[in-house]
Design a protein around this motif. Sequence first.
Motif, PDB file in Angstrom:
ATOM      1  N   THR A   1      -2.456 -10.286   0.523  1.00 14.42           N
ATOM      2  CA  THR A   1      -3.787 -10.443   1.100  1.00 14.42           C
ATOM      3  C   THR A   1      -3.655 -10.443   2.603  1.00 14.42           C
ATOM      4  OG1 THR A   1      -5.844 -11.700   0.903  1.00 14.42           O
ATOM      5  CG2 THR A   1      -3.822 -12.970   1.158  1.00 14.42           C
TER       6      THR A   1
ATOM      7  N   ASP B   1      -7.606  -9.385  -9.499  1.00 16.71           N
ATOM      8  CA  ASP B   1      -8.497  -9.291 -10.645  1.00 16.71           C
ATOM      9  C   ASP B   1      -8.569  -7.852 -11.158  1.00 16.71           C
ATOM     10  OD1 ASP B   1      -9.027 -11.999 -10.490  1.00 16.71           O
ATOM     11  OD2 ASP B   1     -10.878 -11.737  -9.332  1.00 16.71           O
ATOM     12  N   LYS B   2      -8.628  -6.884 -10.239  1.00 19.68           N
ATOM     13  CA  LYS B   2      -8.690  -5.473 -10.633  1.00 19.68           C
ATOM     14  C   LYS B   2      -7.427  -5.043 -11.363  1.00 19.68           C
ATOM     15  CE  LYS B   2     -10.375  -2.454  -7.637  1.00 19.68           C
ATOM     16  NZ  LYS B   2     -10.693  -1.771  -6.345  1.00 19.68           N
TER      17      LYS B   2
ATOM     18  N   ALA C   1      -9.395 -10.849  -0.075  1.00 20.21           N
ATOM     19  CA  ALA C   1      -9.369  -9.575  -0.793  1.00 20.21           C
ATOM     20  C   ALA C   1      -8.190  -9.465  -1.750  1.00 20.21           C
ATOM     21  CB  ALA C   1      -9.359  -8.406   0.192  1.00 20.21           C
TER      22      ALA C   1
ATOM     23  N   ALA D   1      -3.560  -1.823  -7.853  1.00 21.16           N
ATOM     24  CA  ALA D   1      -4.946  -1.847  -7.369  1.00 21.16           C
ATOM     25  C   ALA D   1      -4.987  -2.321  -5.928  1.00 21.16           C
ATOM     26  CB  ALA D   1      -5.813  -2.751  -8.241  1.00 21.16           C
ATOM     27  N   GLU D   2      -5.960  -1.803  -5.212  1.00 19.21           N
ATOM     28  CA  GLU D   2      -6.269  -2.298  -3.871  1.00 19.21           C
ATOM     29  C   GLU D   2      -7.742  -2.659  -3.827  1.00 19.21           C
ATOM     30  OE1 GLU D   2      -3.569  -0.498  -0.519  1.00 19.21           O
ATOM     31  OE2 GLU D   2      -4.500   1.158  -1.613  1.00 19.21           O
ATOM     32  N   SER D   3      -8.088  -3.518  -2.889  1.00 21.09           N
ATOM     33  CA  SER D   3      -9.483  -3.905  -2.743  1.00 21.09           C
ATOM     34  C   SER D   3      -9.766  -4.276  -1.300  1.00 21.09           C
ATOM     35  CB  SER D   3      -9.812  -5.097  -3.644  1.00 21.09           C
ATOM     36  OG  SER D   3     -11.180  -5.465  -3.515  1.00 21.09           O
ATOM     37  N   GLY D   4     -10.983  -3.981  -0.893  1.00 23.94           N
ATOM     38  CA  GLY D   4     -11.492  -4.558   0.333  1.00 23.94           C
ATOM     39  C   GLY D   4     -12.167  -5.880   0.020  1.00 23.94           C
ATOM     40  N   GLY D   5     -12.656  -6.526   1.052  1.00 23.98           N
ATOM     41  CA  GLY D   5     -13.317  -7.807   0.850  1.00 23.98           C
ATOM     42  C   GLY D   5     -14.193  -8.146   2.033  1.00 23.98           C
TER      43      GLY D   5
ATOM     44  N   SER E   1       0.832  -1.208   0.000  1.00 28.65           N
ATOM     45  CA  SER E   1       0.000   0.000   0.000  1.00 28.65           C
ATOM     46  C   SER E   1       0.862   1.251   0.000  1.00 28.65           C
ATOM     47  CB  SER E   1      -0.926   0.002   1.225  1.00 28.65           C
ATOM     48  OG  SER E   1      -1.896  -1.015   1.136  1.00 28.65           O
TER      49      SER E   1
ATOM     50  N   ALA F   1      -9.383 -10.303  -5.135  1.00 24.82           N
ATOM     51  CA  ALA F   1     -10.132  -9.212  -5.757  1.00 24.82           C
ATOM     52  C   ALA F   1      -9.188  -8.130  -6.278  1.00 24.82           C
ATOM     53  CB  ALA F   1     -11.115  -8.617  -4.748  1.00 24.82           C
ATOM     54  N   ALA F   2      -8.167  -7.801  -5.498  1.00 26.22           N
ATOM     55  CA  ALA F   2      -7.182  -6.813  -5.951  1.00 26.22           C
ATOM     56  C   ALA F   2      -6.445  -7.305  -7.185  1.00 26.22           C
ATOM     57  CB  ALA F   2      -6.194  -6.509  -4.823  1.00 26.22           C
TER      58      ALA F   2
END
Length: 385
Positions: A370, A289-290, A283, A271-275, A96, A286-287
């Motif tokens: 993750t 994939d983004k 998560a 990319a970052e993502s929550g989950g 991050s 998901a990050a």
Amino acid sequence: MADVYLYDAVRTPRGKARPDGGLAGLSPQELVRQQIAALAERCGDVARNPDALLLGCVTQSGAQGGHIAMLAKLHADLPDATAAQSINNYCASGLSAIGQAIAKVASGEVRCILAGGVESMSGASFLSDRAGFYTNDELPPRARFVPPVLAADRLANAEGITRADLDAIALASQQKAGAAETDSALQKSRIATGPLTGEECIRPQTTAESLAAAPPAFGALQQQYASALEGATFEPLHSIAHAPPICDGAGLALIGGEGLGNPRARVVAFAESGGDPAASLTAGFAAMDKVLARAGLTLADLDRIEFMEAFAVTIVKFLRDRGADPARVNVSGGHLAKGHPMGASGAILTSTLLDALDACEGRYGLVVLTGAMGVGAAMVVERIV
């Protein structure tokens, strides 16, 4: 947005988080200072004159309290004008920090940044910050804190992942890590730090038989966190061997726009993502994939992948569900063998990825982190020849 480059990325070896561990005698700010010195030796004075120092760190108390990035800046004698930020995004903190640096450079806000992470778990142990969140029973059950290893057991049961699956991936991680210790190309950016010259947590004596004999280690936590689990129970599967060793470490990248020297890689996408906090450790998927969608790439396009082994279940799920070529994934072993210095892991894996890409003369690489409670980050880079 302007192109952003990774001019270099270095890392410490990982030391056992105990009083006699190889890095335990060094303060977290000293771990960072030695990585800054290495970057300056490799990249020149630009590394000593960054616009900012961004550091991921999870346990920001005790030895790591009081704004660890600011302390590291002062300890390393960086210019007064250098801004400093300490970032806690759980296990993705180091990546991050790199992501924030990328955004700052791409926007034109800054010219160059040092970004990465540090975690001295021998000096500030896991959960020693005693955050109220860890024991807050007033939150809705799905929002209550669940230790990552308990989430790992729950995820393995939900996904139909077996103990044999966990054993096989843990053995592969240990075998690859042991072999990589003698491969200088894969360790090109690992910096001898203090007395430590190699990975301290690897268990080369690990065998399929010893893994099969190890008992599940975390079943008792189900009772302790029964309210957060809403009374659900499941088979304990992960043993100590299926969890990344707690350890000390640091990693740091020099990130900037054009004209600072000879970069090692171009950032293609971040990319970052929550989950789902109840699923906890998903998560990162998901990050990933983004970031692949933003890069316009698939897993088949990637020459090397560093996928954080956040307990054995995550890497088993990745290889089973996504069809990635195992020969391209975690080629120098992963966290199950080498350890997880929480806030530093993202930067350490970024450095590891650049070495792996150089060693195979590949083009594209992916790093995925993750973390607990639905935290994920990912980055795609293109190696510059």
